[in-house]
Write a protein that holds these residues in place. Structure first.
Motif, short mmCIF file in Angstrom:
data_model
loop_
_atom_site.label_atom_id
_atom_site.label_comp_id
_atom_site.label_asym_id
_atom_site.label_seq_id
_atom_site.Cartn_x
_atom_site.Cartn_y
_atom_site.Cartn_z
N ALA A 38 0.85 -1.19 0.00
CA ALA A 38 0.00 0.00 0.00
C ALA A 38 0.89 1.24 0.00
N VAL A 39 0.66 2.12 -0.96
CA VAL A 39 1.35 3.40 -0.98
C VAL A 39 0.36 4.47 -0.55
N VAL A 40 0.78 5.31 0.39
CA VAL A 40 -0.06 6.39 0.88
C VAL A 40 0.40 7.68 0.23
N VAL A 41 -0.52 8.37 -0.43
CA VAL A 41 -0.22 9.65 -1.07
C VAL A 41 -0.73 10.75 -0.14
N VAL A 42 0.20 11.55 0.41
CA VAL A 42 -0.16 12.57 1.38
C VAL A 42 0.18 13.95 0.84
N GLY A 43 -0.45 14.96 1.42
CA GLY A 43 -0.21 16.33 1.02
C GLY A 43 -1.39 17.20 1.39
N GLU A 44 -1.20 18.50 1.33
CA GLU A 44 -2.25 19.45 1.66
C GLU A 44 -3.41 19.37 0.67
N SER A 45 -4.55 19.90 1.08
CA SER A 45 -5.70 19.96 0.18
C SER A 45 -5.34 20.79 -1.05
N GLY A 46 -5.76 20.33 -2.22
CA GLY A 46 -5.50 21.06 -3.45
C GLY A 46 -4.17 20.75 -4.10
N CYS A 47 -3.42 19.76 -3.57
CA CYS A 47 -2.09 19.48 -4.13
C CYS A 47 -2.15 18.55 -5.34
N GLY A 48 -3.34 17.98 -5.64
CA GLY A 48 -3.48 17.14 -6.82
C GLY A 48 -3.67 15.66 -6.54
N LYS A 49 -3.91 15.30 -5.28
CA LYS A 49 -4.03 13.88 -4.92
C LYS A 49 -5.21 13.21 -5.62
N THR A 50 -6.40 13.82 -5.54
CA THR A 50 -7.58 13.23 -6.18
C THR A 50 -7.45 13.24 -7.69
N SER A 51 -6.86 14.29 -8.24
CA SER A 51 -6.63 14.34 -9.69
C SER A 51 -5.69 13.22 -10.13
N LEU A 52 -4.73 12.88 -9.28
CA LEU A 52 -3.83 11.76 -9.59
C LEU A 52 -4.62 10.45 -9.68
N ALA A 53 -5.54 10.24 -8.75
CA ALA A 53 -6.36 9.04 -8.78
C ALA A 53 -7.20 8.98 -10.03
N LYS A 54 -7.79 10.10 -10.41
CA LYS A 54 -8.62 10.15 -11.61
C LYS A 54 -7.79 9.93 -12.87
N ALA A 55 -6.55 10.42 -12.85
CA ALA A 55 -5.67 10.21 -14.01
C ALA A 55 -5.31 8.74 -14.16
N ILE A 56 -5.04 8.06 -13.05
CA ILE A 56 -4.68 6.64 -13.12
C ILE A 56 -5.84 5.80 -13.62
N LEU A 57 -7.05 6.14 -13.17
CA LEU A 57 -8.24 5.38 -13.56
C LEU A 57 -8.93 5.93 -14.81
N ARG A 58 -8.36 6.98 -15.37
CA ARG A 58 -8.91 7.63 -16.56
C ARG A 58 -10.38 8.05 -16.35
N LEU A 59 -10.65 8.61 -15.19
CA LEU A 59 -11.97 9.19 -14.89
C LEU A 59 -11.87 10.69 -15.13
N LEU A 60 -11.96 11.08 -16.39
CA LEU A 60 -11.61 12.43 -16.80
C LEU A 60 -12.85 13.27 -17.09
N PRO A 61 -12.87 14.52 -16.60
CA PRO A 61 -13.96 15.43 -16.95
C PRO A 61 -13.79 15.95 -18.38
N LYS A 62 -14.76 16.74 -18.83
CA LYS A 62 -14.74 17.21 -20.21
C LYS A 62 -13.74 18.34 -20.44
N ASN A 63 -13.28 18.99 -19.37
CA ASN A 63 -12.41 20.15 -19.55
C ASN A 63 -10.92 19.80 -19.48
N VAL A 64 -10.57 18.57 -19.87
CA VAL A 64 -9.16 18.16 -19.86
C VAL A 64 -8.40 18.93 -20.93
N HIS A 65 -7.28 19.51 -20.55
CA HIS A 65 -6.40 20.22 -21.49
C HIS A 65 -5.25 19.31 -21.94
N THR A 66 -4.61 18.63 -20.97
CA THR A 66 -3.50 17.74 -21.26
C THR A 66 -3.63 16.47 -20.42
#
Length: 322
Positions: A38-66
């Motif tokens: 188990a790897v724990v990803v830690v950091g302050e709110s807004g640092c990109g942790k949830t976005s990292l999860a969505k990137a790995i699972l390809r759960l992408l919103p419509k406003n993706v730029h890159t």
């Protein structure tokens, strides 16, 4: 030659297009996850942790730029799969997720047993009877009484709903489960019970976890490895025991110092200033404006040094040859 990693992430980027500009939520992220760890990803709110999860699972919103980089699951580059191939072969088959506020994401008009069985029906082509049997096994695994399979979400406590959400992520027996703040809305005792369940699952089923959290103290119960995120980047990775004993990056040191200690007299420390905007992140080290150890070289691109199996993006750990 096959590696020991169930997941390898290389130069992963996920930027969002907004009315104010492009948000660099995940910016050139690298890390590995070994099997049955188990790897724990830690950091302050807004640092990109949830976005990292969505990137790995390809759960992408419509406003993706890159959206670019490499994500290897069992040495297979999932980024090369088309969306439909990815949906059929990966999401909820090889990888699944327990999202934030998962206990509130259950359908109030469906029995929880049917909801847990649904991924197995859709993604594993099980008939409903076999899928319900699988759901029943997962209920046992997470400590939900057998008769709860015919109940509705509103009839369960917060802790039980969270266990149901975890059972739903496990029902297709994936190799990797991403947990995004799975206990943030629960009391301390229930949190401890949930983490005990997760440790047992890792032992019994051999599933690897990515735990995303800002609660360092609680996450240490599950952690085998740690990845520290700051301003969209992973600034330190390493074995959990060595990290908690001696963090290397100045941000990691400050982060650990902010955790209250049960048997210590010193007061928790705090990090001065605010994280930089991900609309226009600074050049060089992104922590430099808040770092007590900054010097002139920090204005340049921060390197990633490897020290005894750990990585750290900080010029303080450069050798004389760098």
């Amino acid at each position: 030659m096959p590696s020991d990693n169930v997941l390898s992430v290389r130069k992963l980027k996920l930027f969002f297009r907004t009315s104010k500009g492009v948000v660099r939520a995940v910016d050139d992220v690298d890390f590995d996850l070994t099997r049955n760890r188990a790897v724990v990803v830690v950091g302050e709110s807004g640092c990109g942790k949830t976005s990292l999860a969505k990137a790995i699972l390809r759960l992408l919103p419509k406003n993706v730029h890159t959206y670019s980089g490499e994500i290897f699951l069992n040495d297979k580059d999932t980024m090369k799969l088309k969306n439909e191939e990815y949906r059929l072969q990966m999401r909820w088959v090889k990888m699944s997720m327990v999202p934030q506020a998962a206990m509130n994401s259950l359908n109030p008009v469906m029995k929880v047993g049917d909801q847990v069985a649904e991924p197995a029906i859709i993604h594993n082509n099980m008939n409903k009877e076999i899928a319900l049997q699988q759901a029943h096994k997962m209920f046992q695994q997470v400590g939900v009484p057998a008769d709860f399979i015919n109940r509705y979400a509103f009839e369960l406590s917060g802790g039980m709903r969270q266990r149901v959400a975890i059972a739903m992520s496990l029902v297709s027996l994936p190799e990797l489960v991403i947990l995004d703040e799975p206990t943030s809305a629960l009391d301390v005792l229930t949190q401890a019970n949930i983490f005990n369940v997760l440790k047992q699952i890792k032992k019994d089923l051999g599933i690897s976890f990515i735990l995303i959290t800002h609660d360092i103290a609680t996450s240490s119960e599950l952690a085998d490895d740690v990845a520290v995120m700051y301003a969209g980047q992973v600034v330190e990775t390493g074995d959990a025991h060595r990290f908690f004993d001696r963090p290397l990056h100045p941000y990691s040191i400050k982060l650990m110092a902010s955790v209250p200690k049960l048997r210590a007299r010193e007061e928790p420390d705090f990090i001065t200033g605010q994280p930089p905007s991900l609309l226009n992140p600074p050049t060089g080290c992104r922590f430099k404006a808040r770092c007590p150890s900054r010097f002139e070289r920090c204005e340049d691109e921060p390197p990633a040094f490897r020290i005894d199996g750990r990585t750290v993006k900080c010029w303080l750990h450069a050798s004389e040859d760098d």
